[in-house]
Structure formats: structure tokens, C-alpha cells
Design a protein around this motif. Sequence first.
Motif, PDB file in Angstrom:
ATOM      1  N   ALA A   1      18.886  12.985  63.276  1.00 53.12           N
ATOM      2  CA  ALA A   1      19.789  12.185  64.418  1.00 53.12           C
ATOM      3  C   ALA A   1      20.714  13.205  64.816  1.00 53.12           C
ATOM      4  N   VAL A   2      20.652  14.473  64.400  1.00 48.99           N
ATOM      5  CA  VAL A   2      21.528  15.752  64.621  1.00 48.99           C
ATOM      6  C   VAL A   2      21.310  16.114  66.263  1.00 48.99           C
ATOM      7  N   ASP A   3      22.400  16.145  67.006  1.00 45.87           N
ATOM      8  CA  ASP A   3      22.296  16.480  68.444  1.00 45.87           C
ATOM      9  C   ASP A   3      22.701  18.051  68.231  1.00 45.87           C
ATOM     10  N   GLY A   4      21.455  18.929  68.739  1.00 45.08           N
ATOM     11  CA  GLY A   4      21.369  20.384  68.475  1.00 45.08           C
ATOM     12  C   GLY A   4      22.216  21.198  69.481  1.00 45.08           C
ATOM     13  N   LEU A   5      22.574  20.249  70.373  1.00 47.78           N
ATOM     14  CA  LEU A   5      23.370  21.208  71.593  1.00 47.78           C
ATOM     15  C   LEU A   5      24.944  21.092  71.348  1.00 47.78           C
ATOM     16  N   ILE A   6      25.281  20.183  70.338  1.00 46.74           N
ATOM     17  CA  ILE A   6      26.742  20.497  69.953  1.00 46.74           C
ATOM     18  C   ILE A   6      26.806  20.922  68.643  1.00 46.74           C
ATOM     19  N   THR A   7      28.015  21.204  68.141  1.00 47.52           N
ATOM     20  CA  THR A   7      28.100  21.726  66.802  1.00 47.52           C
ATOM     21  C   THR A   7      28.126  20.622  65.696  1.00 47.52           C
ATOM     22  N   GLY A   8      28.063  21.297  64.414  1.00 43.84           N
ATOM     23  CA  GLY A   8      27.984  20.333  63.256  1.00 43.84           C
ATOM     24  C   GLY A   8      29.261  19.381  63.308  1.00 43.84           C
ATOM     25  N   GLU A   9      30.195  20.168  63.522  1.00 38.68           N
ATOM     26  CA  GLU A   9      31.460  19.438  63.517  1.00 38.68           C
ATOM     27  C   GLU A   9      31.638  18.332  64.723  1.00 38.68           C
ATOM     28  N   GLU A  10      31.219  18.769  65.697  1.00 38.05           N
ATOM     29  CA  GLU A  10      31.058  17.616  66.965  1.00 38.05           C
ATOM     30  C   GLU A  10      30.311  16.565  66.600  1.00 38.05           C
TER      31      GLU A  10
ATOM     32  N   ASP B   1      28.653  21.690  52.059  1.00 34.58           N
ATOM     33  CA  ASP B   1      28.649  23.160  52.131  1.00 34.58           C
ATOM     34  C   ASP B   1      28.206  23.552  53.499  1.00 34.58           C
ATOM     35  N   LEU B   2      28.874  22.966  54.596  1.00 34.98           N
ATOM     36  CA  LEU B   2      28.632  23.351  55.998  1.00 34.98           C
ATOM     37  C   LEU B   2      29.785  23.725  56.684  1.00 34.98           C
ATOM     38  N   THR B   3      31.073  23.912  55.839  1.00 38.12           N
ATOM     39  CA  THR B   3      32.228  24.161  56.523  1.00 38.12           C
ATOM     40  C   THR B   3      31.834  25.629  57.344  1.00 38.12           C
ATOM     41  N   ASP B   4      31.331  26.520  56.758  1.00 36.66           N
ATOM     42  CA  ASP B   4      31.074  27.937  57.444  1.00 36.66           C
ATOM     43  C   ASP B   4      30.384  27.831  58.996  1.00 36.66           C
ATOM     44  N   ALA B   5      29.549  26.768  58.990  1.00 39.27           N
ATOM     45  CA  ALA B   5      28.517  26.513  60.166  1.00 39.27           C
ATOM     46  C   ALA B   5      29.274  25.566  60.898  1.00 39.27           C
ATOM     47  N   ALA B   6      30.279  25.087  60.713  1.00 46.43           N
ATOM     48  CA  ALA B   6      30.882  23.482  61.303  1.00 46.43           C
ATOM     49  C   ALA B   6      30.868  24.018  62.927  1.00 46.43           C
ATOM     50  N   LYS B   7      31.278  25.389  63.180  1.00 46.63           N
ATOM     51  CA  LYS B   7      31.700  25.465  64.656  1.00 46.63           C
ATOM     52  C   LYS B   7      30.396  25.993  65.371  1.00 46.63           C
ATOM     53  N   LYS B   8      29.171  26.178  64.658  1.00 48.09           N
ATOM     54  CA  LYS B   8      28.030  26.620  65.404  1.00 48.09           C
ATOM     55  C   LYS B   8      27.214  25.479  66.023  1.00 48.09           C
ATOM     56  N   PRO B   9      26.629  25.794  66.866  1.00 51.89           N
ATOM     57  CA  PRO B   9      25.490  24.721  67.406  1.00 51.89           C
ATOM     58  C   PRO B   9      24.524  24.189  66.403  1.00 51.89           C
TER      59      PRO B   9
ATOM     60  N   GLY C   1      39.094  10.559  61.536  1.00 47.99           N
ATOM     61  CA  GLY C   1      37.814  11.328  61.911  1.00 47.99           C
ATOM     62  C   GLY C   1      37.735  12.534  61.404  1.00 47.99           C
ATOM     63  N   ARG C   2      38.849  13.424  61.767  1.00 47.47           N
ATOM     64  CA  ARG C   2      39.005  14.815  61.409  1.00 47.47           C
ATOM     65  C   ARG C   2      38.900  15.070  60.136  1.00 47.47           C
ATOM     66  N   ARG C   3      39.758  14.261  59.432  1.00 50.42           N
ATOM     67  CA  ARG C   3      39.928  14.420  57.975  1.00 50.42           C
ATOM     68  C   ARG C   3      38.499  14.237  57.193  1.00 50.42           C
ATOM     69  N   SER C   4      37.919  12.975  57.637  1.00 52.53           N
ATOM     70  CA  SER C   4      36.660  12.523  56.994  1.00 52.53           C
ATOM     71  C   SER C   4      35.302  13.647  57.162  1.00 52.53           C
ATOM     72  N   ALA C   5      35.467  14.252  58.612  1.00 54.26           N
ATOM     73  CA  ALA C   5      34.501  15.126  58.993  1.00 54.26           C
ATOM     74  C   ALA C   5      34.764  16.459  57.961  1.00 54.26           C
ATOM     75  N   ALA C   6      35.925  17.041  58.268  1.00 60.04           N
ATOM     76  CA  ALA C   6      36.194  18.111  57.265  1.00 60.04           C
ATOM     77  C   ALA C   6      35.706  17.966  55.847  1.00 60.04           C
ATOM     78  N   GLU C   7      36.020  16.784  55.208  1.00 62.70           N
ATOM     79  CA  GLU C   7      35.757  16.717  53.780  1.00 62.70           C
ATOM     80  C   GLU C   7      34.281  16.609  53.481  1.00 62.70           C
ATOM     81  N   LEU C   8      33.643  15.911  54.150  1.00 61.71           N
ATOM     82  CA  LEU C   8      32.101  15.850  54.260  1.00 61.71           C
ATOM     83  C   LEU C   8      31.632  17.308  54.598  1.00 61.71           C
ATOM     84  N   LEU C   9      31.974  17.970  55.769  1.00 62.48           N
ATOM     85  CA  LEU C   9      31.246  19.074  55.603  1.00 62.48           C
ATOM     86  C   LEU C   9      31.451  20.188  54.744  1.00 62.48           C
ATOM     87  N   GLU C  10      32.641  20.000  54.001  1.00 68.10           N
ATOM     88  CA  GLU C  10      32.988  20.697  52.644  1.00 68.10           C
ATOM     89  C   GLU C  10      32.033  20.394  51.666  1.00 68.10           C
ATOM     90  N   ARG C  11      32.050  19.131  51.505  1.00 69.93           N
ATOM     91  CA  ARG C  11      31.256  18.631  50.536  1.00 69.93           C
ATOM     92  C   ARG C  11      29.683  18.988  50.594  1.00 69.93           C
TER      93      ARG C  11
END
Length: 324
Positions: free
Chosen positions: A88-97, A125-133, A113-123
Motif C-alpha cells: 500500500a506504499v505510495d512510491g512517489l512520496i517519502t516513507g515519513e509522508e 529501522d526506517l528513520t534514516d530513510a524516512a525523508k527519501k521517496p 501523527g508526527r509522534r506516532s510516525a517517528a516512533e514507528l519509523l524508528e521501531r
Amino acid sequence: MTTLAIAANGLRKSYGDKTVLDGVDLTVPEGTIFALLGPNGAGKTTAVKILSTLITADAGDIHIGGHDLTADPQAVRAGIGVTGQFSAVDGLITGEENMLLMADLHHLSKAEGRRSAAELLERFDLTDAAKKPASTYSGGMKRRLDLAMTLVGNPRIIFLDEPTTGLDPRSRHNMWQIIRQLVSDGVTVFLTTQYLEEADELADRIAVLHDGRIAAEGTADELKRLIPGGHIRLRFTDPTAYQSAATALGEVTRHDESLSLQIPSGGSQRELRAILDWLDASGIEADELTVHTPDLDDVFFALTGSAKVPTQPNQPNQSKENVR
Ligand SMILES: Nc1ncnc2c1ncn2[C@@H]1O[C@H](COP(=O)(O)OP(=O)(O)OP(=O)(O)O)[C@@H](O)[C@H]1O
Ligand SMILES: [Mg+2]
């Protein structure tokens, strides 16, 4: 008494004149992992879609998290998360978006929403990639993002349709860890898989879907006992003990070179005890006693009626032996 997270009775679904589900009953206690196994086209995705309110069944009584699915689909939807077979991932936007979009869908506040997104991305292991499409993510990263998106809103029951298909062994093990962690937090997981090993590893209970019906259901061990091929093996170092055991036991397969005897058995406690008692009474000591059960592949092929493809030439129908 155990509370059921999922209870479905008499599920039916046809597409045109093709019957996909022909009276399927499923029950999943809260806080457990249930695996639905079946060959391609068996109806696994159809079952997941029905149970998660994405499509409607032709018949059947379904309760999810205590809510009647037909009467109150909104309440069911509020308590579940679904990771589909196809991303269900939209490839055109970033992981965080992608995550923030899910948070919006769940009506979380901007801050929440920001808190939950940050916590789950961390969990995951996607924090480093969060801002990439997301289109730049590997298959494993996309799968993790998919699951992270499913967990926004903290669902207590999650449906995972083939969560590890296409992942390499390390990513698959990571995903298993994540799923186990969820369950230890009390979440109920309903997953489908093509991998018998995965069901064996993860699931408390497994159901095999075949020809629109549940062909068998139980724990991995119960399913393995359904088909013949199980045996108990006794190994000796003393040839005299080996000889006396072979003579006395009668109904056994002898392996003279390795001084071992094979006794057909389903591996039940009663059978084991009988053999141990008999050895004690005869004053014979085996150096090793192992229980060998057929593996889930054997069960799967036996139940779904396909011939097992030999894994190695010259060893047709070889079953892996699970030594316990
Ligand atoms: N929307 C649809 N219209 C018509 N037939 C459909 C539809 N969706 C599924 N089917 C059919 O229903 C059957 C079950 O499909 P389903 O996707 O549930 O199987 P599956 O067990 O998930 O298979 P796979 O392991 O390949 O994912 C298939 O024969 C499929 O062609
Ligand atoms: Mg499917």
C-alpha cells in the motif's frame, strides 16, 4: 475462558460460478498468531479481505474484536490493521509522508501523527530513510514500511497477507521478530503464508485451506501427526544391547550399520512412555532416543493433494526429520 479476537462461522464467497470459500469456520483467541495456509488461488486473500471488511461475504457470521462485522463494520475497522498482499506504499512520496497520510486517515492530531510516525519509523529501522521517496526503498524496507503504516492507530488485531513473501532470510527473520514482539504486547495476528516454515515458526494455530474448505487445523505438531511417517528412533553404541532390542521389539526397521532401530509412532507421550517402560523393564539402555515427525511440507502436500517435488535426486519423498 479465552476471548476470541476473530470468530467466523460458515464463511462463503463465490465469484460468478466459482466458489472460493465454501463454508469456512475460523476462531482466533486474543493475543495469538493464526496462520492460514493454502496454495495459490486457495482463497487466503479473499478470507483476509472479508474478515477485514474490504469485501463482503455471501454468507457467514463474523465477529471481530467482539463486534458483529455485518452489523457494525465501522467498529471492526476501528480496531484492526491490514497489510495487504500487495504493497500500500505510495512510491512517489517519502516513507515519513506515507506514515503521516495514515495518521491523517486515522484522524490523529498533527502532533500525535508526527509522534506516532517517528516512533514507528524508528521501531522499523526506517528513520534514516524516512525523508527519501519510498520508490527508492528495497523490497524489505517497503514491507517494513507497509507494516509500520498498518500499526498507526495502535490496532489490537492485525491481518498480514503474506508478510514475508519476497524477503531474504535475514529480513524474514527480522519480520518474524517484529510479529512476535507485537503478539507479546497482546496484539492478535492473522497471517497468510506460502511458507510452511513460517507457519511452523510463528503460529499458535494453523489452518490449511483447500478446495474452499479448511482441510485441517491445529498446532504445527498436531498437523504433523495427521500424516504417517513419524517414528521413534533408538540408537545404541553397544551391539549386544542393539541386538536384544531388535529381537525383542519385533516390529521395527533395523539400521545395522548405525546400530539404530526405527519404530513407527505418532510421537505421543503415551507411546514414548511405553517404549521407555519397556526398555527399563528389559534392562536395555539406548544411548539416544529421538522423535521424528513429518514436517509441515509433508502435511501440506498430503492435504492439498499435490505430489511433493523431490528436493534432491535419488532421494524421492525425503522428509526432513525434526529431532526433538
Ligand atoms: N475480484 C475477483 N473476481 C473474480 N475472481 C476472483 C476475484 N478475486 C479473487 N478471485 C478468484 O478467487 C480465487 C481465490 O483468490 P485469492 O486471491 O483469495 O487466493 P490466494 O489464496 O490469496 O492466492 P495467492 O496465494 O496466489 O495469493 C482465485 O481463483 C481468484 O482467481
Ligand atoms: Mg493472496
